[in-house]
Design a protein around this motif. Structure first.
Motif, PDB file in Angstrom:
ATOM      1  N   LYS A  12      -9.955  -6.404 -12.856  1.00 50.97           N
ATOM      2  CA  LYS A  12      -9.758  -5.062 -13.366  1.00 50.97           C
ATOM      3  C   LYS A  12     -10.846  -4.122 -12.839  1.00 50.97           C
ATOM      4  CE  LYS A  12      -9.224  -2.486 -17.684  1.00 50.97           C
ATOM      5  NZ  LYS A  12      -9.159  -2.575 -19.167  1.00 50.97           N
ATOM      6  N   ALA A  13     -10.409  -2.976 -12.303  1.00 48.99           N
ATOM      7  CA  ALA A  13     -11.293  -1.932 -11.748  1.00 48.99           C
ATOM      8  C   ALA A  13     -11.990  -2.346 -10.453  1.00 48.99           C
ATOM      9  CB  ALA A  13     -12.328  -1.484 -12.773  1.00 48.99           C
ATOM     10  N   GLU A  14     -11.757  -3.578  -9.965  1.00 45.53           N
ATOM     11  CA  GLU A  14     -12.452  -4.023  -8.759  1.00 45.53           C
ATOM     12  C   GLU A  14     -11.893  -3.353  -7.510  1.00 45.53           C
ATOM     13  OE1 GLU A  14     -13.993  -8.167  -6.628  1.00 45.53           O
ATOM     14  OE2 GLU A  14     -12.423  -8.236  -8.171  1.00 45.53           O
ATOM     15  N   HIS A  15     -10.602  -3.058  -7.492  1.00 44.43           N
ATOM     16  CA  HIS A  15     -10.008  -2.362  -6.346  1.00 44.43           C
ATOM     17  C   HIS A  15     -10.776  -1.077  -6.049  1.00 44.43           C
ATOM     18  CE1 HIS A  15      -6.109  -1.364  -4.038  1.00 44.43           C
ATOM     19  NE2 HIS A  15      -6.981  -0.408  -3.760  1.00 44.43           N
ATOM     20  N   MET A  16     -10.978  -0.275  -7.082  1.00 43.95           N
ATOM     21  CA  MET A  16     -11.707   0.978  -6.911  1.00 43.95           C
ATOM     22  C   MET A  16     -13.158   0.720  -6.518  1.00 43.95           C
ATOM     23  SD  MET A  16     -11.850   4.177  -9.562  1.00 43.95           S
ATOM     24  CE  MET A  16     -10.047   4.267  -9.504  1.00 43.95           C
ATOM     25  N   ARG A  17     -13.778  -0.261  -7.147  1.00 44.98           N
ATOM     26  CA  ARG A  17     -15.182  -0.552  -6.852  1.00 44.98           C
ATOM     27  C   ARG A  17     -15.358  -0.985  -5.400  1.00 44.98           C
ATOM     28  NH1 ARG A  17     -18.306  -4.764  -6.279  1.00 44.98           N
ATOM     29  NH2 ARG A  17     -16.652  -6.246  -6.782  1.00 44.98           N
ATOM     30  N   LEU A  18     -14.456  -1.815  -4.894  1.00 44.03           N
ATOM     31  CA  LEU A  18     -14.578  -2.301  -3.522  1.00 44.03           C
ATOM     32  C   LEU A  18     -14.396  -1.170  -2.505  1.00 44.03           C
ATOM     33  CD1 LEU A  18     -12.628  -5.681  -3.820  1.00 44.03           C
ATOM     34  CD2 LEU A  18     -15.082  -5.395  -3.389  1.00 44.03           C
ATOM     35  N   ILE A  19     -13.399  -0.308  -2.725  1.00 40.74           N
ATOM     36  CA  ILE A  19     -13.167   0.787  -1.789  1.00 40.74           C
ATOM     37  C   ILE A  19     -14.333   1.781  -1.811  1.00 40.74           C
ATOM     38  CG2 ILE A  19     -11.709   2.801  -1.301  1.00 40.74           C
ATOM     39  CD1 ILE A  19     -10.489   0.222  -0.349  1.00 40.74           C
ATOM     40  N   GLN A  20     -14.745   2.177  -3.003  1.00 39.52           N
ATOM     41  CA  GLN A  20     -15.845   3.134  -3.094  1.00 39.52           C
ATOM     42  C   GLN A  20     -17.151   2.515  -2.621  1.00 39.52           C
ATOM     43  OE1 GLN A  20     -15.534   4.311  -7.217  1.00 39.52           O
ATOM     44  NE2 GLN A  20     -14.126   5.991  -6.740  1.00 39.52           N
ATOM     45  N   GLY A  21     -17.330   1.236  -2.858  1.00 42.66           N
ATOM     46  CA  GLY A  21     -18.522   0.559  -2.372  1.00 42.66           C
ATOM     47  C   GLY A  21     -18.591   0.475  -0.862  1.00 42.66           C
ATOM     48  N   ALA A  22     -17.430   0.544  -0.213  1.00 41.75           N
ATOM     49  CA  ALA A  22     -17.374   0.542   1.251  1.00 41.75           C
ATOM     50  C   ALA A  22     -17.472   1.950   1.820  1.00 41.75           C
ATOM     51  CB  ALA A  22     -16.083  -0.125   1.717  1.00 41.75           C
ATOM     52  N   GLY A  23     -17.748   2.927   0.965  1.00 38.48           N
ATOM     53  CA  GLY A  23     -17.857   4.310   1.442  1.00 38.48           C
ATOM     54  C   GLY A  23     -16.540   5.038   1.513  1.00 38.48           C
ATOM     55  N   GLY A  24     -15.528   4.517   0.828  1.00 40.74           N
ATOM     56  CA  GLY A  24     -14.210   5.112   0.903  1.00 40.74           C
ATOM     57  C   GLY A  24     -13.811   5.835  -0.364  1.00 40.74           C
ATOM     58  N   ALA A  47      -9.400  -3.882   7.169  1.00 38.59           N
ATOM     59  CA  ALA A  47      -8.878  -5.151   6.659  1.00 38.59           C
ATOM     60  C   ALA A  47      -8.998  -5.222   5.138  1.00 38.59           C
ATOM     61  CB  ALA A  47      -9.618  -6.323   7.311  1.00 38.59           C
ATOM     62  N   LEU A  48     -10.109  -4.732   4.596  1.00 38.09           N
ATOM     63  CA  LEU A  48     -10.279  -4.732   3.144  1.00 38.09           C
ATOM     64  C   LEU A  48      -9.192  -3.908   2.465  1.00 38.09           C
ATOM     65  CD1 LEU A  48     -11.911  -5.195   0.508  1.00 38.09           C
ATOM     66  CD2 LEU A  48     -13.225  -3.128   1.112  1.00 38.09           C
ATOM     67  N   ALA A 154      -1.486  -6.828  13.495  1.00 38.82           N
ATOM     68  CA  ALA A 154      -1.984  -8.167  13.192  1.00 38.82           C
ATOM     69  C   ALA A 154      -2.438  -8.279  11.742  1.00 38.82           C
ATOM     70  CB  ALA A 154      -3.136  -8.525  14.143  1.00 38.82           C
ATOM     71  N   LEU A 155      -3.158  -7.272  11.255  1.00 37.76           N
ATOM     72  CA  LEU A 155      -3.620  -7.294   9.872  1.00 37.76           C
ATOM     73  C   LEU A 155      -2.443  -7.159   8.896  1.00 37.76           C
ATOM     74  CD1 LEU A 155      -6.814  -5.060  10.180  1.00 37.76           C
ATOM     75  CD2 LEU A 155      -6.748  -7.526   9.708  1.00 37.76           C
ATOM     76  N   ALA A 156      -1.478  -6.339   9.240  1.00 35.32           N
ATOM     77  CA  ALA A 156      -0.307  -6.202   8.374  1.00 35.32           C
ATOM     78  C   ALA A 156       0.436  -7.524   8.267  1.00 35.32           C
ATOM     79  CB  ALA A 156       0.611  -5.103   8.910  1.00 35.32           C
ATOM     80  N   GLU A 157       0.595  -8.218   9.367  1.00 38.90           N
ATOM     81  CA  GLU A 157       1.264  -9.525   9.348  1.00 38.90           C
ATOM     82  C   GLU A 157       0.441 -10.533   8.548  1.00 38.90           C
ATOM     83  OE1 GLU A 157       3.911 -12.467   9.690  1.00 38.90           O
ATOM     84  OE2 GLU A 157       4.233 -10.396  10.345  1.00 38.90           O
ATOM     85  N   LYS A 158      -0.870 -10.477   8.702  1.00 42.86           N
ATOM     86  CA  LYS A 158      -1.746 -11.417   8.007  1.00 42.86           C
ATOM     87  C   LYS A 158      -1.645 -11.260   6.499  1.00 42.86           C
ATOM     88  CE  LYS A 158      -6.634 -12.755   7.624  1.00 42.86           C
ATOM     89  NZ  LYS A 158      -8.011 -12.506   8.152  1.00 42.86           N
ATOM     90  N   TYR A 159      -1.665 -10.027   6.014  1.00 40.66           N
ATOM     91  CA  TYR A 159      -1.751  -9.801   4.572  1.00 40.66           C
ATOM     92  C   TYR A 159      -0.394  -9.555   3.901  1.00 40.66           C
ATOM     93  CZ  TYR A 159      -6.738  -9.475   5.475  1.00 40.66           C
ATOM     94  OH  TYR A 159      -8.027  -9.749   5.857  1.00 40.66           O
TER      95      TYR A 159
END
Length: 372
Positions: A12-24, A47-48, A154-159
């Motif tokens: 929970k809330a990790e999606h937002m934390r990961l994106i914002q933590g990556a500068g996004g 990829a993230l 390639a990333l789209a196929e992977k995920y």
């Protein structure tokens, strides 16, 4: 909202934390034709972003809980209050839709839903909806920026490649036929700072040549200080406030899209005076058309707006994704500006005479509550 509350591999809330933590940054929007999830990230974190999107597409339902639903239900209800119910004129869109489209039509109600809808929806309904529509064969992935097609595929196929398609996705409802409804009027007494008037007409679906003409007509009527509405109601008769006057189309693709004209009264101007003035301008355009100079000005304004949106990679991604979803072909975005520029004064005048008829007009007025 639930799509940001965790999935199988994302807490929970990790999606937002990961994106914002990556500068996004990230967000989502809904309109009657599509739901749009978007992220802006540095290219090394592509990829993230794709992994997170794939995880919530394929793994949201197992992570949904009653607690999460109840919390987010209250968030959406507060959003409805803040955006629609507790701001002056905020419910205009909620009122205009049922005036324009009959019960049972897919555009009869707004995407935010009613409080009754929000209270009634249960956990199984949300799970069923996600399992029905959130599938790779019912989605468009758009990537714009500093990357190469080979990397993206390639990333789209992977995920996303392991996510199973759903063969029985219901098609979008066909709402293109709307029977004539006659003139419809609603008067709202509310805590508003000044009287306001909305005139609305059903036109043609977004993406058609006819709607291109409607778009040009809207710019002639209500875009900027040189528009008909501004010239007549602000500079001329001084009935309307300069900052609250407009005409615009709402770009809906699956039914006759609305053209809306609106004005807010100056101090001392009644709603009746404002309505008469607004109607007079619209009826004049319907009867006598527009000029070549007005259409040339509209072309210039629309050209500037189009290229301004395309000047950012967020804007390009949004347009390409939108055309892929609504029309099945992102390349059709290349038709839009030429379509607008092909509209002549004669064609804009014809579309005004056809559509701006009083017998097919929705009129919504707001008046101030009496002060005791």
């Amino acid at each position: 909202h639930l799509m940001f509350e965790g999935s199988v591999h994302v807490a929970k809330a990790e999606h937002m934390r990961l994106i914002q933590g990556a500068g996004g940054s990230l967000n989502a929007t809904t309109n009657p034709d599509r739901t749009n999830y978007f992220e802006t990230v540095p290219s090394e974190h592509l990829a993230l972003a794709l992994w997170l999107e794939a995880d919530r597409m394929g793994g949201l339902v197992p992570a949904l809980t009653q607690e999460t639903l109840d919390n987010q239900r209250e968030v959406v209800k507060n959003e409805r209050r803040q955006r629609y119910e507790n701001v002056p004129y905020g419910d205009a869109w909620l009122r205009l839709l049922p005036m324009l489209y009959p019960p049972g039509h897919p555009y009869h109600h707004a995407t935010i839903g009613s409080m009754e809808d929000l209270n009634a929806a249960d956990l199984e309904s949300f799970k069923e909806f996600h399992e029905t529509y959130y599938a790779p064969n019912n989605a468009v992935l758009t990537v714009v920026g500093d990357t190469e097609p080979e990397e993206v595929f390639a990333l789209a196929e992977k995920y996303f490649g392991a996510l199973r398609p759903r063969p029985d996705i219901p098609p979008a409802p066909d709402g293109r036929h709307v029977p004539p409804r006659g003139p419809v009027q609603e008067r709202v007494v509310a805590d508003v700072p000044a009287p306001r008037v909305y005139l609305a007409h059903r036109t043609y679906p977004y993406g058609t040549p006819e709607y291109d003409a409607v778009t040009v007509l809207a710019a002639v009527l209500g875009t900027g200080r040189g528009s008909r509405l501004y010239q007549n109601l602000v500079d001329g008769r001084r009935l309307a406030q300069p900052e609250n006057i407009a005409a615009y189309g709402v770009d809906l693709a699956h039914a006759p899209a609305p053209l809306i004209m609106t004005a807010t009264a100056r101090a001392g101007v009644s709603v009746e005076e404002l309505t008469e003035g607004l109607v007079a301008v619209v009826d004049e355009v319907a009867a006598n058309g527009v000029t070549e100079a007005e259409v040339a000005r509209a072309h210039a304004l629309l050209t500037t707006s189009w290229w301004r949106q395309l000047s950012t990679f967020e804007g390009r991604a949004d347009i390409l994704g939108r055309y892929a979803v609504q029309f099945g072909d992102p390349a059709r975005a290349a038709e839009r500006l030429p379509g607008w520029l092909s509209v002549t004064a004669e064609r804009a005048s014809e579309i005004a005479a056809e559509l701006l008829r009083p017998d097919e007009r929705a009129t919504l007025t707001y008046v101030r509550e009496a002060v005791e």
